[in-house]
Enzyme design. Structure first.
Site, PDB file in Angstrom:
ATOM      1  N   GLY A 184     -30.572 -15.675 -34.920  1.00  9.89           N
ATOM      2  CA  GLY A 184     -30.954 -14.409 -35.525  1.00  9.89           C
ATOM      3  C   GLY A 184     -31.126 -14.464 -37.030  1.00  9.89           C
ATOM      4  O   GLY A 184     -31.333 -13.437 -37.672  1.00  9.89           O
TER       5      GLY A 184
ATOM      6  N   TYR B 175     -25.032 -22.975 -22.540  1.00 12.38           N
ATOM      7  CA  TYR B 175     -25.755 -21.706 -22.567  1.00 12.38           C
ATOM      8  C   TYR B 175     -26.642 -21.551 -21.328  1.00 12.38           C
ATOM      9  O   TYR B 175     -26.748 -20.467 -20.758  1.00 12.38           O
ATOM     10  CB  TYR B 175     -26.595 -21.608 -23.848  1.00 12.38           C
ATOM     11  CG  TYR B 175     -27.440 -20.366 -23.935  1.00 12.38           C
ATOM     12  CD1 TYR B 175     -26.869 -19.145 -24.273  1.00 12.38           C
ATOM     13  CD2 TYR B 175     -28.803 -20.411 -23.689  1.00 12.38           C
ATOM     14  CE1 TYR B 175     -27.639 -17.993 -24.354  1.00 12.38           C
ATOM     15  CE2 TYR B 175     -29.583 -19.263 -23.773  1.00 12.38           C
ATOM     16  CZ  TYR B 175     -28.997 -18.056 -24.098  1.00 12.38           C
ATOM     17  OH  TYR B 175     -29.767 -16.917 -24.175  1.00 12.38           O
TER      18      TYR B 175
ATOM     19  N   GLY C 121     -33.439 -16.627 -38.508  1.00 14.33           N
ATOM     20  CA  GLY C 121     -34.749 -17.184 -38.825  1.00 14.33           C
ATOM     21  C   GLY C 121     -34.848 -18.699 -38.741  1.00 14.33           C
ATOM     22  O   GLY C 121     -35.904 -19.262 -39.013  1.00 14.33           O
ATOM     23  N   ILE C 122     -33.766 -19.360 -38.350  1.00 12.79           N
ATOM     24  CA  ILE C 122     -33.789 -20.830 -38.277  1.00 12.79           C
ATOM     25  C   ILE C 122     -34.711 -21.309 -37.165  1.00 12.79           C
ATOM     26  O   ILE C 122     -35.478 -22.260 -37.345  1.00 12.79           O
ATOM     27  CB  ILE C 122     -32.358 -21.379 -38.108  1.00 12.79           C
ATOM     28  CG1 ILE C 122     -31.540 -21.054 -39.355  1.00 12.79           C
ATOM     29  CG2 ILE C 122     -32.375 -22.878 -37.834  1.00 12.79           C
ATOM     30  CD1 ILE C 122     -30.060 -21.306 -39.208  1.00 12.79           C
ATOM     31  N   GLY C 123     -34.654 -20.666 -36.014  1.00  6.80           N
ATOM     32  CA  GLY C 123     -35.539 -21.045 -34.909  1.00  6.80           C
ATOM     33  C   GLY C 123     -36.998 -20.917 -35.297  1.00  6.80           C
ATOM     34  O   GLY C 123     -37.816 -21.778 -34.974  1.00  6.80           O
TER      35      GLY C 123
ATOM     36  N   GLU D 172     -39.452 -30.387 -26.269  1.00 10.52           N
ATOM     37  CA  GLU D 172     -38.378 -30.581 -25.284  1.00 10.52           C
ATOM     38  C   GLU D 172     -37.260 -29.570 -25.477  1.00 10.52           C
ATOM     39  O   GLU D 172     -36.797 -28.967 -24.526  1.00 10.52           O
ATOM     40  CB  GLU D 172     -37.839 -32.011 -25.377  1.00 10.52           C
ATOM     41  CG  GLU D 172     -36.707 -32.314 -24.432  1.00 10.52           C
ATOM     42  CD  GLU D 172     -37.107 -32.291 -22.961  1.00 10.52           C
ATOM     43  OE1 GLU D 172     -36.234 -32.024 -22.127  1.00 10.52           O
ATOM     44  OE2 GLU D 172     -38.282 -32.536 -22.636  1.00 10.52           O
TER      45      GLU D 172
ATOM     46  N   TYR E  27     -41.041 -16.280 -28.138  1.00 12.11           N
ATOM     47  CA  TYR E  27     -42.329 -16.940 -27.916  1.00 12.11           C
ATOM     48  C   TYR E  27     -43.477 -15.940 -27.801  1.00 12.11           C
ATOM     49  O   TYR E  27     -44.606 -16.239 -28.177  1.00 12.11           O
ATOM     50  CB  TYR E  27     -42.271 -17.838 -26.680  1.00 12.11           C
ATOM     51  CG  TYR E  27     -41.270 -18.968 -26.813  1.00 12.11           C
ATOM     52  CD1 TYR E  27     -41.198 -19.743 -27.962  1.00 12.11           C
ATOM     53  CD2 TYR E  27     -40.378 -19.257 -25.784  1.00 12.11           C
ATOM     54  CE1 TYR E  27     -40.276 -20.775 -28.089  1.00 12.11           C
ATOM     55  CE2 TYR E  27     -39.457 -20.286 -25.899  1.00 12.11           C
ATOM     56  CZ  TYR E  27     -39.415 -21.035 -27.054  1.00 12.11           C
ATOM     57  OH  TYR E  27     -38.500 -22.048 -27.168  1.00 12.11           O
TER      58      TYR E  27
END
Length: 146
Positions: A90, A23, A92-94, A80, A128
């Site tokens: 998209g 990516y 909501g896991i992040g 890291e 962020y």
């Protein structure tokens, strides 16, 4: 389910790291091997920890971090990598992973958390910004390779 990473998660964690490198247009930059990752995370002197998003028995995201020391701020978490597989972005896991690292920082009494984001990674930057993160354009990344 968000949980702490275990040694047996390392092969999948490494797969996600390779996915992130693709990516970020730098697949050749990943040179760490599985044995190094396992030793560095679960050996005699572990240097990293991680939370994983385990969905139906498959790790679909990770937040890998370690403790750094700032002579101005004291102990801080250095995030890291925050990685969610492409097909699960998209959902909501992040946010769940990121929030878990923030909770870890607060529970351990650390003074903050720092990380880097590529300047072209608009989805990450926008993510962020929702946390009112401070972006510092004054510092330049510097490294020496062995």
């Amino acid at each position: 389910m968000i949980r702490k990473a275990r040694k047996e998660d390392c092969p999948r964690i490494l797969e996600l790291i390779h996915e992130l490198a693709l990516y970020e247009k730098a697949p050749e930059e990943v040179t760490v091997c599985l044995e190094e990752m396992e030793d560095a995370g679960f050996g005699v002197h572990p240097v990293w920890e991680a939370f994983v998003a385990d969905i139906d028995g498959t790790i679909q995201g990770i937040a890998l971090y370690y403790i750094r020391y700032s002579t101005w701020k004291g102990r801080r978490i250095y995030l890291e990598d925050l990685i969610v597989t492409e097909e699960m972005r998209g959902k909501g896991i992040g946010k769940l992973l990121f929030d878990q690292v923030i909770e870890e920082m607060r529970n351990k009494g650390y003074s903050g958390m720092v990380w880097q984001v590529l300047e072209w990674n608009e989805p990450a930057i926008n993510f962020y910004k929702k946390y009112e993160a401070t972006f510092d354009p004054e510092w330049v990344n510097v490294s020496i390779n062995n």
